[in-house]
Design an enzyme around this catalytic site. Structure first.
Site, mmCIF file in Angstrom:
data_model
loop_
_atom_site.group_PDB
_atom_site.id
_atom_site.type_symbol
_atom_site.label_atom_id
_atom_site.label_comp_id
_atom_site.label_asym_id
_atom_site.label_seq_id
_atom_site.Cartn_x
_atom_site.Cartn_y
_atom_site.Cartn_z
ATOM 1 N N HIS A 1 -3.643 -4.964 0.304
ATOM 2 C CA HIS A 1 -3.151 -5.444 1.598
ATOM 3 C C HIS A 1 -3.239 -6.973 1.639
ATOM 4 C CE1 HIS A 1 -2.641 -1.657 3.834
ATOM 5 N NE2 HIS A 1 -3.631 -1.214 3.080
ATOM 6 N N GLU B 1 -2.015 -8.886 3.736
ATOM 7 C CA GLU B 1 -2.009 -9.355 5.124
ATOM 8 C C GLU B 1 -3.359 -9.296 5.808
ATOM 9 O OE1 GLU B 1 -1.399 -4.868 5.581
ATOM 10 O OE2 GLU B 1 -1.233 -6.429 4.056
ATOM 11 N N CYS C 1 0.835 -1.203 0.000
ATOM 12 C CA CYS C 1 0.000 0.000 0.000
ATOM 13 C C CYS C 1 0.875 1.260 0.000
ATOM 14 C CB CYS C 1 -0.979 -0.025 1.166
ATOM 15 S SG CYS C 1 -2.324 1.176 0.992
#
Length: 247
Positions: free
Chosen positions: A204, A206, A119
């Site tokens: 993202h 994660e 990001c």
């Protein structure tokens, strides 16, 4: 032959003396081998477990945090297996709006270890290499399209379900990079340096969702750790039980 033996003894003696007086200098590089340097850029995670930390910890990937917002940076990034530049809202210690590059940006430009920008980290990489940003507000789950084959994309087919949460995006691919994935709202979703192991992802990988306990993006992070040669062990989550707050 005797001269070589004497020289070897002298070198060994010097090493023992050095180790006695400067033990940390000898062990610093060894201690960090196989460890990913995680650059945190969001002060909201000063005392909270960030999603990228949870992903690394639950997958057993060894990492060390550097809080860039507190001016923490490694003295020598080559002591680490690789670098992950996390999301956030400030490019402090990387690059300013007059395009002056600072220590964090210099680490990116050198590219002496594998780097993954997530990001904001992706945007920082693009700016350090000469691109610009534009306003692009996107906060949703969606399937992006993969365009290239690469070690970091092992285990994926043509698409990847990911979480987007950004207000800006990269306007154009820097000359040194190639486009690896695209989206229908924000076109530049993933890029890689043509010669170095430097990756940027706008999404993202994660982030977990209520319906995604183990998001597919975790495989991308695991693949990056493998590229970097990071050590994979079985560590517990932090003992303080910090809660996870999503981006």
């Amino acid at each position: 032959m005797e001269e070589k033996t004497v020289l070897s003894i002298i070198r060994l003696f010097a090493l023992v003396v050095f180790a006695c007086f400067f033990p940390t200098m000898l062990t610093a590089s060894y201690d960090n081998r196989g460890v990913v340097a995680l650059f945190l850029n969001d002060p909201a995670y000063e005392a909270k477990l960030s999603p990228i930390e949870r992903s690394l910890a639950e997958q057993g990937i060894r990492y060390r945090i550097f809080k860039i917002f507190n001016d923490e940076l490694p003295e020598n990034e080559k002591e680490y297996a690789g670098v992950i530049i996390a999301g956030g809202d400030s490019m402090r210690n990387y690059i300013d709006w007059n395009d002056n590059v600072y220590q964090g940006g210099e680490i990116i430009l050198r590219g002496e270890v594998p780097i993954l920008g997530i990001c904001l980290g992706h945007q920082i990489i693009s700016r350090v290499f000469g691109s610009v940003l534009y306003y692009s507000d996107e906060r949703r789950w969606h399937e992006m399209t993969l365009l290239k084959d690469d070690k970091i994309l092992e285990g994926f087919d043509n698409g990847l379900l990911v979480w987007e949460n950004h207000a800006y995006a990269v306007a154009s691919i820097p000359d040194q990079f190639e486009l690896f994935a695209r989206g229908n709202v924000t076109p530049i979703q993933m890029m890689k340096h043509k010669e170095k192991e430097i990756y940027g992802v706008q999404f993202h990988p994660e982030t977990q969702g209520g319906f995604l306990r183990n998001p597919p993006g975790w495989q991308l992070i695991k693949n990056f750790a493998k590229i970097a040669g990071a050590s994979v062990v079985d560590p517990p989550l932090p003992e303080d039980g910090r809660k996870v707050f999503p981006y």
